[in-house]
Design an enzyme around this catalytic site. Structure first.
Site, PDB file in Angstrom:
ATOM      1  CG  HIS A 507    -121.800 -49.120  29.211  1.00 45.11           C
ATOM      2  ND1 HIS A 507    -122.978 -49.816  29.071  1.00 45.11           N
ATOM      3  CD2 HIS A 507    -120.880 -50.038  29.631  1.00 45.11           C
ATOM      4  CE1 HIS A 507    -122.786 -51.078  29.402  1.00 45.11           C
ATOM      5  NE2 HIS A 507    -121.516 -51.236  29.732  1.00 45.11           N
ATOM      6  CD  GLU A 508    -117.114 -49.650  29.766  1.00 46.18           C
ATOM      7  OE1 GLU A 508    -116.941 -50.130  30.904  1.00 46.18           O
ATOM      8  OE2 GLU A 508    -117.540 -50.323  28.804  1.00 46.18           O
ATOM      9  CG  HIS A 511    -119.373 -50.999  34.470  1.00 43.30           C
ATOM     10  ND1 HIS A 511    -120.237 -51.917  35.028  1.00 43.30           N
ATOM     11  CD2 HIS A 511    -119.383 -51.241  33.128  1.00 43.30           C
ATOM     12  CE1 HIS A 511    -120.745 -52.676  34.068  1.00 43.30           C
ATOM     13  NE2 HIS A 511    -120.257 -52.283  32.911  1.00 43.30           N
ATOM     14  CG  HIS A 514    -121.619 -50.945  40.959  1.00 45.47           C
ATOM     15  ND1 HIS A 514    -122.019 -52.094  40.317  1.00 45.47           N
ATOM     16  CD2 HIS A 514    -122.105 -51.069  42.218  1.00 45.47           C
ATOM     17  CE1 HIS A 514    -122.714 -52.859  41.125  1.00 45.47           C
ATOM     18  NE2 HIS A 514    -122.771 -52.265  42.305  1.00 45.47           N
TER      19      HIS A 514
END
Length: 718
Positions: A507-508, A511, A514
């Protein structure tokens, strides 16, 4: 106004060194780094130099630097106004503040100390007041407004035109056209909110540090895994409890040996109740956050009204995909209604199971029993205990597997820098390169393990955004962090992750991609600086890979034998994903509903009332039936809504799940590790940041507007 400022950027804005730095000429890069190490751009920070005293000096220097830039913009003659000397220069005001502030926030989150906390409590309201003064400056606004109305704006690139509109919106919505007394009040409100937020954070951290429990009888911890017991005993010895021969076991509210884990696994009800009671102390009693929350909510409402909005939710969602607070609330309530029949079926099934175990009918489920019976029911129905996966997820091997997946999808290379200066010995630094171009895209610190003084949870952050590409050169490398609170290795043993922790890591990492794969024309549009209900799309989408057998075969190897995860165990894991799917989603939706209502109807629903009792009514239909003592309100500890930018935005997680489910359908059709699909995703979304509206970026990748159908279909899939 994001990222880091440099002399070259300011000079490009048409300002002289004297204008930027006052009467003195600009310092050389070496002198700037020596005098203000948190301000000067450098590839990697010198963390050992960033003492609280140095950070305060650098923050004050950055504010002085920003004031000089403001002076230069104010002096621009109407006939001389250009994008560079007005809007690019305006961007650099915020860039000047971002780097030292990010350094302070990172150290405060990972290496909390009284001195660092005092620094944040001192500087946060000052920074808030300073930022408020920028958009309250009449002369600055006059120059910006005049420049925005000039014909040359129509000839700018779409990204620059978007930035011009965003700057004007920022001024107007910050009250630039308000009378002087309202501007002054708005600045006071923002500064007070900043101080209260830090007070809220301090109460939570102090509460977590204050509570612990030492067990002297191993029988009270029946059901806990042996490796957990070993780690807990080692932790107790570090604190002076027990010996090798006569161990005791320490449980805390955060970190490696948490009360939450005991509550889920221990077969002794009295122990589970004790853990629940300990967790209830956070945000309560002498660490009561309710008065702080009440003042923040009233001030946020006042701030919204000063800015021309009916409520705070409308203010913060005005430029998000959802558009306004009521639409966000409608989205949440609609999903709750759709999920409720399945949630009620799952609830009845769980209580029937618990009743069978207890030997008597049950009409409610005590909160200290919830996670325990959920785990046992999952074990019964799927013959699956998540602990059986830990041997296949040794930390370093899992990281290598994660990198292999990203390298395959996005043509990346990851290089560790083992000799880099870091803020704690556990931290590792990695550089990321594009294998097709050889460009150094960015670097990131990975701080994975729980420790005293580290904020709970997991997060990704950007320390500096590299300057955009120019003159035929690629953008400067970005610099980011990934932080989690995984259990450190027990003495003489490897650190092993649960599948849930691997999911968190992916999940992290979504990010992070991105942030590091961003390549925007404006630094302010970089990476995760997007609409807040769009920011979780890359992270939620990245979670899908942790449920893919093909991907798990790449990353999951037994730490002793090197054997890949067995197909049978994989099958159990994938099948168990179906367990309590509606319950998991509706619990989070209940907190999202509470968050929105507090920011939309605080005065009529919550003011001067018991926060816990009102909250209980708001979330009741999304929780298991329970008639006992009123539990604490989720808002007492939901620091995302105070520290993490999720005020009136907690709905964003489910909104992003909707987007991710929809976007994943393209991967499902074209292949999870298909570079063509990954290239399209990188081009349409990851590289674009906020250079275009989020709904346009989503359409560019999927070909259609988002909707909840794909998310709801997942609940029905067998």
């Amino acid at each position: 106004m994001k990222a880091t400022v440099t002399l070259s950027l300011a000079l490009a804005a048409g300002m002289s060194g004297a204008a930027l730095y006052g009467a003195q000429p600009p310092m050389s890069p070496a002198a700037e780094t020596a005098q203000h190490p948190a301000r000067a751009w450098q590839e990697y920070p010198r963390w050992s130099l960033l003492t609280p005293q140095q950070l305060e000096a650098d923050l004050r220097s950055a504010m002085a630097h920003a004031r000089n830039i403001m002076d230069a913009i104010r002096s621009v003659k109407p006939e001389d106004a250009s994008f560079e000397n007005v809007f690019r220069a305006y961007e650099s005001i915020g860039l000047a503040l971002r780097t030292p502030e990010q350094m302070m926030l990172n150290l405060g989150a990972t290496m909390d100390s009284p001195a660092l906390r005092a620094l944040q409590e001192k500087m946060t309201p000052e920074l808030a007041a300073f930022r408020a003064s920028i958009t309250a400056d009449d002369r600055l606004w006059a120059v910006v407004k005049h420049a925005a109305a000039q014909p040359w704006v129509a000839g700018l690139s779409p990204a620059k035109q978007r930035y011009v509109r965003q700057v004007c919106d920022e001024f107007r919505e910050s009250g630039a056209d308000l009378p002087a007394e309202k501007k002054a009040r708005k600045a006071q409100v923002e500064a007070r909110i900043g101080k209260l937020v830090m007070q809220y954070n301090g109460l939570l951290m102090d509460a977590k540090e204050a509570w612990s429990h030492v067990f002297t009888d191993k029988a009270e911890l029946a059901g806990m895994p042996e490796d957990w017991l070993e780690h807990s005993a080692a932790l107790a010895r570090e604190k002076g409890f027990g010996t090798e021969g006569q161990p005791q076991w320490l449980v805390t509210l955060g970190g490696a040996c948490s009360a939450a884990e005991v509550q889920a696994r221990c077969s002794v009800r009295a122990t589970r109740m004790l853990m629940w009671e300990g967790r209830q102390t956070v945000g309560c009693g002498r660490f009561d956050t309710a008065p702080v929350i009440a003042e923040i909510m009233l001030l946020r409402q006042e701030l919204a009204e000063l800015s021309g909005f009916a409520n705070y939710a409308d203010m913060v969602t005005a430029h998000r995909m959802v558009g306004n607070g009521q639409t966000a609330l409608d989205f949440v309530d609609d999903l709750i209604a759709r999920l409720k029949p399945e949630f009620e079926r799952e609830t009845r099934h769980l209580m029937d199971f618990a009743a069978q175990r207890e030997g008597h009918p049950m009409q409610q489920l005590e909160p200290w029993d919830e996670s325990y019976y959920e785990r046992l029911l999952k074990l019964k129905e799927y013959q699956f205990d998540s602990e059986s996966l830990r041997p296949y997820f040794e930390v370093s091997a899992t990281i290598r597997g994660l990198f292999r997946v990203a390298a395959t999808m996005f043509n990346l290379e990851f290089r560790e820098q083992p000799n880099a200066e870091v803020w704690h010995p556990d931290v590792r630094l990695f550089e990321v390169y594009d294998t097709r171009t050889g460009h150094h895209l960015g670097s990131f610190y990975m701080d994975l393990y729980a420790r005293t003084g580290k904020r709970s949870g997991a997060w990704q952050d950007t320390l500096t955004c590299g300057e955009p590409a120019a003159g035929g050169q690629p953008h400067r490398p970005h610099l980011a962090t990934i932080c989690t609170n995984f259990k450190p290795a027990a003495p003489g043993k490897p650190a092993l992750l649960s599948h849930t922790e691997v999911l968190m890591l992916f999940h992290e990492f979504g990010h992070l991609m991105h942030a590091l794969l961003s390549d925007t024309e404006m630094q302010s549009h970089n990476g995760c600086n997007v609409a807040w209900d769009f920011v979780e799309l890359p992270s939620k989408l990245n979670e899908y890979w942790v449920w893919s057998p093909a991907v798990l075969k790449l990353i999951a190897r037994h730490h002793e034998t090197g054997e890949p995860i067995p197909d049978a165990l994989l099958g159990q894991l994938i099948a168990a994903k179906r367990f309590m799917r509606a319950t998991d989603k509706i619990h989070q939706l209940g907190s999202a509903r509470l968050d929105l209502l507090m920011h939309m109807q605080y005065g009529s629903m919550f003011q001067d009332k018991n926060l816990d009792e009102v909250s209980r009514g708001v979330v009741a239909e999304t929780r298991y039936p329970y008639e006992g003592p009123c539990p604490r309100s989720p808002m007492r500890t939901l620091n995302h809504c105070f520290l993490g930018g999720y005020a009136a935005g907690f709905y964003s997680y489910k909104w992003a799940e909707m987007l991710a489910a929809d976007a994943f359908s393209r991967y499902a059709d074209e292949g999870l590790l298909n570079p063509a699909a990954a290239d399209a995703y990188r081009e349409a979304i990851l590289s674009q940041g906020d250079s275009r509206p989020a709904d346009e970026l989503f359409r560019a990748f999927t070909g259609h507007a988002p909707g909840p159908e794909a998310l709801l279909r997942e609940l029905q899939e067998e």
